[in-house]
Design a protein around this motif. Sequence first.
Motif, PDB file in Angstrom:
ATOM      1  N   LEU A   1       0.855  -1.185   0.000  1.00 12.61           N
ATOM      2  CA  LEU A   1       0.000   0.000   0.000  1.00 12.61           C
ATOM      3  C   LEU A   1       0.893   1.237   0.000  1.00 12.61           C
ATOM      4  O   LEU A   1       1.907   1.264   0.687  1.00 12.61           O
ATOM      5  N   PRO A   2       0.516   2.266  -0.751  1.00 10.93           N
ATOM      6  CA  PRO A   2       1.341   3.477  -0.796  1.00 10.93           C
ATOM      7  C   PRO A   2       1.511   4.090   0.596  1.00 10.93           C
ATOM      8  O   PRO A   2       0.541   4.287   1.320  1.00 10.93           O
ATOM      9  N   ASP A   3       2.749   4.353   0.965  1.00 10.24           N
ATOM     10  CA  ASP A   3       3.079   5.033   2.229  1.00 10.24           C
ATOM     11  C   ASP A   3       2.571   4.300   3.477  1.00 10.24           C
ATOM     12  O   ASP A   3       2.298   4.934   4.496  1.00 10.24           O
ATOM     13  N   VAL A   4       2.399   2.997   3.401  1.00  7.08           N
ATOM     14  CA  VAL A   4       1.932   2.226   4.549  1.00  7.08           C
ATOM     15  C   VAL A   4       2.888   1.046   4.748  1.00  7.08           C
ATOM     16  O   VAL A   4       3.172   0.302   3.821  1.00  7.08           O
ATOM     17  N   LEU A   5       3.371   0.897   5.958  1.00 15.57           N
ATOM     18  CA  LEU A   5       4.267  -0.211   6.276  1.00 15.57           C
ATOM     19  C   LEU A   5       3.453  -1.439   6.678  1.00 15.57           C
ATOM     20  O   LEU A   5       2.414  -1.308   7.339  1.00 15.57           O
TER      21      LEU A   5
ATOM     22  N   TRP B   1      -2.913  -0.868   9.648  1.00 12.49           N
ATOM     23  CA  TRP B   1      -2.772  -1.393   8.285  1.00 12.49           C
ATOM     24  C   TRP B   1      -4.119  -1.764   7.688  1.00 12.49           C
ATOM     25  O   TRP B   1      -4.422  -1.414   6.551  1.00 12.49           O
ATOM     26  N   TRP B   2      -4.971  -2.465   8.444  1.00 13.45           N
ATOM     27  CA  TRP B   2      -6.264  -2.885   7.894  1.00 13.45           C
ATOM     28  C   TRP B   2      -7.154  -1.674   7.608  1.00 13.45           C
ATOM     29  O   TRP B   2      -7.904  -1.671   6.628  1.00 13.45           O
ATOM     30  N   THR B   3      -7.076  -0.649   8.422  1.00 18.51           N
ATOM     31  CA  THR B   3      -7.834   0.572   8.145  1.00 18.51           C
ATOM     32  C   THR B   3      -7.352   1.180   6.831  1.00 18.51           C
ATOM     33  O   THR B   3      -8.162   1.591   5.997  1.00 18.51           O
ATOM     34  N   CYS B   4      -6.041   1.221   6.633  1.00 22.67           N
ATOM     35  CA  CYS B   4      -5.468   1.744   5.388  1.00 22.67           C
ATOM     36  C   CYS B   4      -5.880   0.874   4.198  1.00 22.67           C
ATOM     37  O   CYS B   4      -6.165   1.389   3.108  1.00 22.67           O
ATOM     38  N   TRP B   5      -5.915  -0.434   4.394  1.00 21.83           N
ATOM     39  CA  TRP B   5      -6.315  -1.369   3.328  1.00 21.83           C
ATOM     40  C   TRP B   5      -7.766  -1.068   2.912  1.00 21.83           C
ATOM     41  O   TRP B   5      -8.057  -0.953   1.724  1.00 21.83           O
TER      42      TRP B   5
END
Length: 95
Positions: free
Chosen positions: A21-25, A31-35
Motif C-alpha cells: 500500500l502506498p506510504d503504509v508499512l 494497516w487494515w484501516t489503510c487497506w
Amino acid sequence: MPELLFDWNDLERRFREATVLPDVLPNQDDWWTCWHRHVAKRSAPAWFYSAETSPEWFLKHWPALTARWIEAAHEQLTDPTQGGFRPERLPNGDM
C-alpha cells in the motif's frame, strides 16, 4: 479426526507483506484501516488475475494462502472425510 492447525497470524503477516500500500508499512497498527480505505477509493473494481493467470498470481502475491489451499486439497484427495465432508454415492453409483 485430527485438528487442523494453521498459523493465521503468519498468513496475515504474509498478506500484508505481499500487498503493498502506498506510504503504509506492513507492520503498522492501522494497516487494515489503510487497506479498507485503499479499496474504497478505487474508482471501479478491477480483477488482478484471470482464470488463465490465477495460479501464478496467487503463488506470487499470496504464497501462504496458496500453500494452505494446496495442502487442504491434498488432504481431501487422501482422506475425503476431512473437514466433515462425506461423499455419498448416487443411485447410479457415481459420487
